[in-house]
Design an enzyme around this catalytic site. Structure first.
Site, short mmCIF file in Angstrom:
data_model
loop_
_atom_site.label_atom_id
_atom_site.label_comp_id
_atom_site.label_asym_id
_atom_site.label_seq_id
_atom_site.Cartn_x
_atom_site.Cartn_y
_atom_site.Cartn_z
N LYS A 245 0.84 -1.20 0.00
CA LYS A 245 0.00 0.00 0.00
C LYS A 245 0.87 1.25 0.00
O LYS A 245 2.09 1.17 0.17
CB LYS A 245 -0.91 0.00 1.22
CG LYS A 245 -0.18 0.12 2.54
CD LYS A 245 -1.12 0.16 3.72
CE LYS A 245 -0.35 0.32 5.04
NZ LYS A 245 -1.24 0.46 6.20
N TYR B 203 19.27 29.04 7.95
CA TYR B 203 18.18 29.92 8.38
C TYR B 203 18.11 30.04 9.90
O TYR B 203 18.29 29.08 10.64
CB TYR B 203 16.84 29.38 7.88
CG TYR B 203 16.56 29.66 6.42
CD1 TYR B 203 16.37 30.96 5.97
CD2 TYR B 203 16.46 28.61 5.51
CE1 TYR B 203 16.10 31.21 4.63
CE2 TYR B 203 16.19 28.85 4.17
CZ TYR B 203 16.01 30.15 3.74
OH TYR B 203 15.75 30.40 2.41
#
Length: 366
Positions: A36, A261
């Site tokens: 799946k 950052y």
């Protein structure tokens, strides 16, 4: 550099190797290979074609089942959490597809749909997962209701372990005992379940002595350990997926320099920082913390600074690393479960979140 900013290698030989390891754990049980979610990000069709020794496959939706049949995958299929549409049950009955029946809405669909003939089904009982499934008190009457319906073939029974990744918890043994009692009671009441299934990947590793007719391995097939504190190497598994990129820049940075950052990491000594062409835009977890391992030229080096959309930074010190050298974000030599643990998540999420801009390279050594 090979011209690809980052890519995943898919070692198809590892599928057969891992399946063989699984069969050793539960040699008397059939294997329902769970493919799946696009085979946990590895590619559903690729997995189906290279897990040919599995006894059957499990997916989630009718759409997945139809895609497999359209591509000549003819093994029996189980739909783990299907939603029925018009004519779906008829199609399932004609294509050796077993839906899992887990609530009364589905049961009513079975009652009202007269189009199917000889539809095999699973019933799901909730023994403690607290998700899908009939209660223990309901399951006998549900069986009787389904058994009386025209067009129903075999009826099988499954449940799902909620905490098998922590095998020492008593909840696991409680669920197993409850399921075994339901099976025993059914026999006493002349209710015949064609097959019974209880073990997922973590259950196969921890409780193989309780394997019944069919086991349902998922992440094990892809070379990932489902157990906390137990490595894939200890289980003898091989990773199917290796997530790779390249060094695009190397800079010597003085002590006190901030990296990335928000300045979340500051060097406490002079060092060399290598920048790798992979970021959260490719599926690398943005929340991966400082110290998360990356394999560069055979050396495990730490992630430093915040993950950007298109790149990450690692501290390579004085190691022999140069622009163009290969980096392994996870996979061979840098297990995905280690990266996941450092990032506060599970390996399943990481492999499922590889984005579309990442190219795929299929390799086969045999």
């Amino acid at each position: 550099m090979n011209g690809q900013r980052c890519y995943i290698e898919l070692n198809t030989d590892a599928f057969a190797h891992n399946l063989a390891c699984i069969r050793q754990l539960a040699p008397l049980s059939k294997v329902m290979a769970v493919i799946k979610a696009n085979a946990y990000g590895h590619g559903m069709m690729l997995a189906a074609r290279h897990l040919d020794d599995a006894d059957e496959f499990a997916v989630t939706s009718t759409e997945d089942a139809q895609q497999l049949r359209q591509n000549q995958i003819d093994k029996p299929l189980t739909l783990l959490s299907p939603m029925f549409g018009e004519s779906d049950l008829k199609w399932m009955s004609e294509n050796t597809v077993r839906p899992v029946i887990y609530d009364y809405h589905q049961l009513n669909s079975l009652r009202s749909d007269k189009s199917f003939k000889s539809l095999d089904v699973w019933l799901k009982v909730d023994t403690g997962m607290g998700r899908l499934g009939f209660s223990m008190e309901e399951i006998q009457s549900v069986y009787n209701s389904v058994r009386q319906l025209a067009g129903i073939g075999s009826i099988s029974l499954m449940t799902h372990l909620a905490q098998a990744d922590q095998p020492n918890l008593t909840a696991n043994q409680q669920q197993i005992a409850l399921f075994q009692s339901i099976v025993s009671e059914a026999k006493n009441n002349n209710q015949t379940y064609s097959e019974c299934s209880i073990l997922n990947s973590a259950g196969v590793v921890a409780f193989s002595e309780n394997a019944m007719d069919i086991i349902r391995p998922g992440v094990l097939l892809y070379g990932v350990s489902p157990q906390r504190g137990l490595s894939s190497q200890a289980l003898g598994l091989q990773p199917v997926m290796t997530f790779k990129s390249s060094i695009i820049s190397v800079r010597r940075m003085p002590s006190g320099s901030s990296i990335g950052y928000s300045g979340t990491y500051t060097l406490d000594q002079d060092s060399r920082i290598a920048y790798i062409a992979c970021g959260y835009g490719d599926g690398y977890p943005r929340h991966a913390p400082n110290g998360t391992t990356v394999l560069v030229n055979g050396f495990l080096v730490p992630l430093v600074g915040r993950v950007s959309m298109d790149m990450i930074a690692v501290d390579i010190g004085e190691l022999p690393v140069n622009v163009g050298d290969q980096a392994v974000l996870w996979g061979e030599g840098n297990p995905v479960e280690d990266v996941a643990e450092a990032s506060g998540t599970i390996a399943y999420e990481l492999t499922c979140k590889i984005t579309q801009r990442v190219s795929r390279v299929v390799i086969q050594n045999t």
